[in-house]
Design a protein around this motif. Structure first.
Motif, PDB file in Angstrom:
ATOM      1  N   GLU A   1       0.815  -1.212   0.000  1.00  0.00           N
ATOM      2  CA  GLU A   1       0.000   0.000   0.000  1.00  0.00           C
ATOM      3  C   GLU A   1       0.851   1.265   0.000  1.00  0.00           C
ATOM      4  N   GLU A   2       2.083   1.165   0.473  1.00  0.00           N
ATOM      5  CA  GLU A   2       2.962   2.330   0.525  1.00  0.00           C
ATOM      6  C   GLU A   2       3.863   2.430  -0.696  1.00  0.00           C
ATOM      7  N   GLY A   3       3.673   1.532  -1.654  1.00  0.00           N
ATOM      8  CA  GLY A   3       4.460   1.583  -2.880  1.00  0.00           C
ATOM      9  C   GLY A   3       5.800   0.896  -2.806  1.00  0.00           C
ATOM     10  N   ASN A   4       6.047   0.112  -1.755  1.00  0.00           N
ATOM     11  CA  ASN A   4       7.310  -0.601  -1.597  1.00  0.00           C
ATOM     12  C   ASN A   4       7.185  -2.023  -2.140  1.00  0.00           C
ATOM     13  N   TRP A   5       8.240  -2.493  -2.770  1.00  0.00           N
ATOM     14  CA  TRP A   5       8.235  -3.852  -3.305  1.00  0.00           C
ATOM     15  C   TRP A   5       8.306  -4.878  -2.183  1.00  0.00           C
ATOM     16  N   VAL A   6       7.499  -5.907  -2.289  1.00  0.00           N
ATOM     17  CA  VAL A   6       7.548  -7.054  -1.377  1.00  0.00           C
ATOM     18  C   VAL A   6       7.884  -8.274  -2.232  1.00  0.00           C
ATOM     19  N   VAL A   7       9.007  -8.930  -1.905  1.00  0.00           N
ATOM     20  CA  VAL A   7       9.538 -10.010  -2.735  1.00  0.00           C
ATOM     21  C   VAL A   7       9.261 -11.355  -2.078  1.00  0.00           C
ATOM     22  N   GLU A   8       8.816 -12.326  -2.869  1.00  0.00           N
ATOM     23  CA  GLU A   8       8.611 -13.685  -2.358  1.00  0.00           C
ATOM     24  C   GLU A   8       9.061 -14.712  -3.380  1.00  0.00           C
ATOM     25  N   ASN A   9       9.627 -15.801  -2.871  1.00  0.00           N
ATOM     26  CA  ASN A   9      10.025 -16.921  -3.713  1.00  0.00           C
ATOM     27  C   ASN A   9       8.772 -17.636  -4.214  1.00  0.00           C
ATOM     28  N   MET A  10       8.749 -18.034  -5.489  1.00  0.00           N
ATOM     29  CA  MET A  10       7.560 -18.679  -6.047  1.00  0.00           C
ATOM     30  C   MET A  10       7.389 -20.118  -5.573  1.00  0.00           C
ATOM     31  N   GLY A  11       8.393 -20.642  -4.841  1.00  0.00           N
ATOM     32  CA  GLY A  11       8.233 -21.953  -4.238  1.00  0.00           C
ATOM     33  C   GLY A  11       8.292 -23.092  -5.241  1.00  0.00           C
ATOM     34  N   TYR A  12       8.017 -24.265  -4.737  1.00  0.00           N
ATOM     35  CA  TYR A  12       8.017 -25.494  -5.538  1.00  0.00           C
ATOM     36  C   TYR A  12       6.590 -25.766  -6.020  1.00  0.00           C
ATOM     37  N   PRO A  13       6.369 -26.204  -7.259  1.00  0.00           N
ATOM     38  CA  PRO A  13       7.329 -26.738  -8.236  1.00  0.00           C
ATOM     39  C   PRO A  13       7.870 -25.727  -9.248  1.00  0.00           C
ATOM     40  N   MET A  14       7.509 -24.444  -9.141  1.00  0.00           N
ATOM     41  CA  MET A  14       8.037 -23.476 -10.102  1.00  0.00           C
ATOM     42  C   MET A  14       9.556 -23.396 -10.001  1.00  0.00           C
ATOM     43  N   ASN A  15      10.089 -23.504  -8.795  1.00  0.00           N
ATOM     44  CA  ASN A  15      11.537 -23.475  -8.608  1.00  0.00           C
ATOM     45  C   ASN A  15      12.065 -24.867  -8.282  1.00  0.00           C
ATOM     46  N   SER A  16      13.344 -25.039  -8.529  1.00  0.00           N
ATOM     47  CA  SER A  16      14.018 -26.316  -8.298  1.00  0.00           C
ATOM     48  C   SER A  16      15.428 -26.008  -7.790  1.00  0.00           C
ATOM     49  N   PRO A  17      16.202 -27.033  -7.403  1.00  0.00           N
ATOM     50  CA  PRO A  17      17.587 -26.761  -7.002  1.00  0.00           C
ATOM     51  C   PRO A  17      18.480 -26.339  -8.164  1.00  0.00           C
ATOM     52  N   SER A  18      17.990 -26.451  -9.399  1.00  0.00           N
ATOM     53  CA  SER A  18      18.759 -26.008 -10.571  1.00  0.00           C
ATOM     54  C   SER A  18      18.371 -24.572 -10.923  1.00  0.00           C
ATOM     55  N   ASP A  19      18.604 -24.175 -12.181  1.00  0.00           N
ATOM     56  CA  ASP A  19      18.310 -22.801 -12.597  1.00  0.00           C
ATOM     57  C   ASP A  19      16.891 -22.701 -13.155  1.00  0.00           C
ATOM     58  N   ASP A  20      16.145 -21.730 -12.659  1.00  0.00           N
ATOM     59  CA  ASP A  20      14.783 -21.461 -13.126  1.00  0.00           C
ATOM     60  C   ASP A  20      14.699 -19.967 -13.427  1.00  0.00           C
ATOM     61  N   PHE A  21      14.290 -19.632 -14.645  1.00  0.00           N
ATOM     62  CA  PHE A  21      14.374 -18.226 -15.054  1.00  0.00           C
ATOM     63  C   PHE A  21      13.525 -18.014 -16.299  1.00  0.00           C
ATOM     64  N   GLY A  22      13.527 -16.770 -16.799  1.00  0.00           N
ATOM     65  CA  GLY A  22      12.897 -16.447 -18.073  1.00  0.00           C
ATOM     66  C   GLY A  22      11.408 -16.732 -18.111  1.00  0.00           C
ATOM     67  N   ILE A  23      10.671 -16.237 -17.118  1.00  0.00           N
ATOM     68  CA  ILE A  23       9.233 -16.501 -17.044  1.00  0.00           C
ATOM     69  C   ILE A  23       8.462 -15.489 -17.891  1.00  0.00           C
ATOM     70  N   ALA A  24       7.302 -15.919 -18.409  1.00  0.00           N
ATOM     71  CA  ALA A  24       6.397 -15.027 -19.145  1.00  0.00           C
ATOM     72  C   ALA A  24       4.976 -15.506 -18.910  1.00  0.00           C
ATOM     73  N   PHE A  25       4.050 -14.551 -18.768  1.00  0.00           N
ATOM     74  CA  PHE A  25       2.643 -14.857 -18.532  1.00  0.00           C
ATOM     75  C   PHE A  25       1.821 -14.533 -19.768  1.00  0.00           C
ATOM     76  N   VAL A  26       0.776 -15.334 -19.979  1.00  0.00           N
ATOM     77  CA  VAL A  26      -0.261 -14.960 -20.934  1.00  0.00           C
ATOM     78  C   VAL A  26      -1.023 -13.780 -20.333  1.00  0.00           C
ATOM     79  N   GLU A  27      -1.329 -12.805 -21.139  1.00  0.00           N
ATOM     80  CA  GLU A  27      -1.962 -11.591 -20.628  1.00  0.00           C
ATOM     81  C   GLU A  27      -3.300 -11.904 -19.941  1.00  0.00           C
ATOM     82  N   GLY A  28      -3.447 -11.436 -18.716  1.00  0.00           N
ATOM     83  CA  GLY A  28      -4.700 -11.570 -17.987  1.00  0.00           C
ATOM     84  C   GLY A  28      -4.996 -12.952 -17.455  1.00  0.00           C
TER      85      GLY A  28
END
Length: 664
Positions: free
Chosen positions: A371-398
């Motif tokens: 609400e104050e305009g500050n970024w709040v960061v959270e890990n996306m958790g499992y299964p989106m992440n793994s012990p290897s490299d996970d990156f380059g995400i893109a969403f379908v609009e909406g």
């Protein structure tokens, strides 16, 4: 590892090898290492090590090879060479820390914990090791409590080479542009960093008829976009007409920089790419992402003014250019590397980091402004992440679906995965029963009120009803039918993270017979209500509030012990005690009548009582004569059944009358 720590260690390696009169191969390997040609450096370190007889130099070569494998994400090979260097006597404790990291990234958690602890014996209190130990604990918790994401590799698109950084054309889910080093790429030079062919941009479309992705094709057959250098990591405008992409250029001895280029499409043809002047010459600019309105460009750079490693920056559009780059700062950027930003149409920022608390390698993180305009960061958790490299995400609009890149176990390198968050489905199934005989009531009305403004009426079929509920809503269900008292239930979907089925039963009480009030007890020979009786009477209060048009008679009964006069007076006072309590709870006195019946109305055994007591059968009337024929123990049970408080409905059309104020 912190970029500056790695630079210090690399400098030490350089000094040691140089001071020992390293061979030409060793010097060449160091040069390739220094300019970031890690794959080429590994080859040269191997050659130098095979010809080198000095144990100290070979130990340094082993550590340098481990560092190169670490940088390009080959964590298993990196672990082997860190172990090699340590066995050869490499004394810097940083080797232990890096080896522990490789064990963690390859899911060898027991070896990782043991190695972190060995490192902490040499460097007590090191924050990085403590954080990594916490990451192992957190990883196990994430795996034990997965998110609702469903992920799958996209087999029709993935190749044996690297495929990464998808972007949806026009925000739709049926066409993507992505980066790949597959054999169809035009650049046949080998990357000195990864050892793979140079990357190009490819296009893939989804066939609705075949329900699968078609074979990817080069984005640009005319070689206007795809060049002899490395091209990839693109972003598109919301219409798909403008594209900004990353290009890395090299000559024979060094990198010429990584830069952003812009191009536009008209009638299927792309214009000649133009370099974006977002950062100064010789500075890195990569991994672009455009905001939905095209007014802000997010990108990655290691330019001065950052927080260490690679940071995420943004630049706003002005007069057709993106100007005044601004570092996003903490908590998004860290001393490590933050890369591959993606800004969603809803303003959420996604990126990958190797420094924020994660499962290992690069993890994907979600950042949302509070609400104050500050970024709040959270890990996306499992299964989106793994012990290897996970990156380059893109969403379908909406939509809560899209693609991302991972080289987790089961991948053939950097592979594309699709993901989706299935919609949360909330259903309610209800049954409406006659409380007296437990039969379902067909044709009962059910009124549904929701905090989102829902106001519905359903009619039961064979006593049943069902409906779908909305998220973040509280519902009240009230069942009613002529000749019955109403009943209600509730369901609440607010805050629920998973789909849920609600099931409940509603019991309508017939109004054509007295209704027993359970657990209404008094002091012996008195009309004073015992505390536990008030709990039961509160249920009656709720019934009267749910049925505001009924008037009732409170009926109190005694057993046959004692004189008739005493029992009449006692039962009347007990009935009045109940009425007084109900009035105290806010029920209008106009709706209540107290009536004591003494011993004159013996209880007739119901089906429920017959099931409870095997010496009684349905229809038995518990008169004095009937009771005296029973054994003493059963007589007391029968007398207790007769000592009861009931209510019966007198009318169903009550309207409260308010006396007019007296004239003054």
């Amino acid at each position: 590892m912190n970029k500056y720590v790695r630079l210090i260690i690399f400098s030490i390696i350089t000094v040691v090898l140089a001071s020992c009169g390293a061979s030409k191969l060793g010097r060449d390997a160091l040069l390739s290492h220094q300019i970031g040609e890690y794959y080429k450096a590994i080859e040269k370190y191997h050659k130098a090590s095979r010809k080198e007889k000095d144990r100290t130099k070979r130990r340094e070569y082993a550590y340098a090879i481990a560092e190169c494998y670490h940088y390009i994400g080959d964590y298993e090979r990196a672990a082997l060479y860190y172990q090699n260097a340590i066995r050869r006597g490499y004394e810097d404790p940083e080797a232990l820390f890096n080896l522990a990291e490789m064990f963690r990234f390859t899911q060898k958690y027991e070896e990782a914990i043991e190695t972190y602890r060995a490192f902490l014996d040499s460097v007590p209190g090191d924050d990085r090791a403590r954080t990594s130990l916490e990451a192992i604990r957190q990883t196990q918790e994430w795996v034990a409590n997965p998110t609702r994401h469903i992920i799958n590799p996209i087999k029709e698109i993935n190749s044996r080479e690297s495929d990464y950084s998808p972007v949806f054309v026009g925000g739709r889910d049926n066409e993507i542009i992505f980066t790949s080093s597959r054999q169809a790429a035009t650049g046949k030079k080998k990357s000195m960093i990864t050892g793979q062919d140079y990357t190009d941009l490819f296009r893939a479309t989804f066939s609705v008829q075949r329900q699968k992705w078609e074979q990817p094709q080069l984005l640009d057959e005319n070689l206007i976009i795809n060049s002899g250098d490395e091209d990839g990591a693109a972003t598109l405008s919301s219409t798909g007409e403008q594209m900004i992409f990353t290009r890395s250029r090299y000559d024979k001895t060094k990198s010429l920089g990584t830069e952003l280029y812009t191009t536009s499409q008209s009638r299927g043809s792309w214009s000649e790419p133009i370099k974006l002047q977002v950062v100064g010459d010789s500075l890195v600019a990569a991994h672009p992402s455009l905001s939905i309105d095209g007014s802000v460009l997010y990108f990655v750079s290691d330019m001065p003014g950052g927080m260490g490693g690679k940071d995420i920056w943004k630049a706003e559009k002005s007069g057709g250019s993106f100007v005044n780059p601004e570092n996003l700062g903490a908590p998004i950027n860290t001393p490590g590397d933050e890369m591959f930003p993606f800004i969603r149409d809803n303003g959420e920022l996604y990126f990958s980091s190797n420094y924020h608390l994660g499962m290992g390698g690069l993890d994907i993180f979600r950042a949302v402004k509070d609400e104050e305009g500050n970024w709040v960061v959270e890990n996306m958790g499992y299964p989106m992440n793994s012990p290897s490299d996970d990156f380059g995400i893109a969403f379908v609009e909406g939509q809560n679906k899209g693609m991302f890149t991972s080289n987790r176990k089961g991948s053939r390198g950097d592979d594309l995965y699709d993901f989706m968050v299935p919609p949360k489905i909330f259903r309610v199934e209800g049954e409406v029963f006659n409380k007296e005989n437990r039969t379902r009531i067909d044709g009962a009305n059910v009124r549904i009120i929701g905090t989102d403004g829902t106001s519905l009426r359903l009619r039961t079929q064979n006593g049943k009803f069902q409906m779908t509920l909305k998220p973040e809503t509280e519902y009240i269900f009230a069942a009613f039918k002529d000749g019955f008292l109403r009943d209600k239930a509730s369901a609440n979907t607010i805050g629920l993270e998973e789909s849920k089925d609600f099931r409940f039963e509603l019991f309508l009480t017939p109004t054509d017979a007295p209704v027993n009030l359970e657990n209404i007890n008094y002091e012996f020979g008195s009309w004073e209500l015992l505390p536990e009786s008030k709990t039961s009477l509160d249920t009656l209060v709720a019934t009267l509030m749910l049925n505001p048009t009924i008037t009732i008679e409170i009926m109190s009964h005694t057993d046959h012990v004692g004189s008739d006069q005493f029992n009449f007076e006692l039962s009347q006072k007990r009935a009045q005690s109940v009425v007084d309590y109900l009035i105290e709870k806010g029920i209008s006195s106009q709706r209540l009548v107290a009536k004591g019946y003494g011993e004159t109305w013996p209880k007739t055994v119901t089906r429920s009582l017959a099931r409870q007591y095997d010496f009684l059968k349905r229809g038995d009337e518990l008169t004095e004569e009937f009771i005296l024929k029973l054994p003493e123990e059963q007589q007391e049970i029968a007398r207790a059944i007769n000592r009861r408080t009931e209510f019966r409905v007198l009318s169903t059309d009550f309207i409260e009358r308010f006396d007019a104020e007296p004239e003054r």
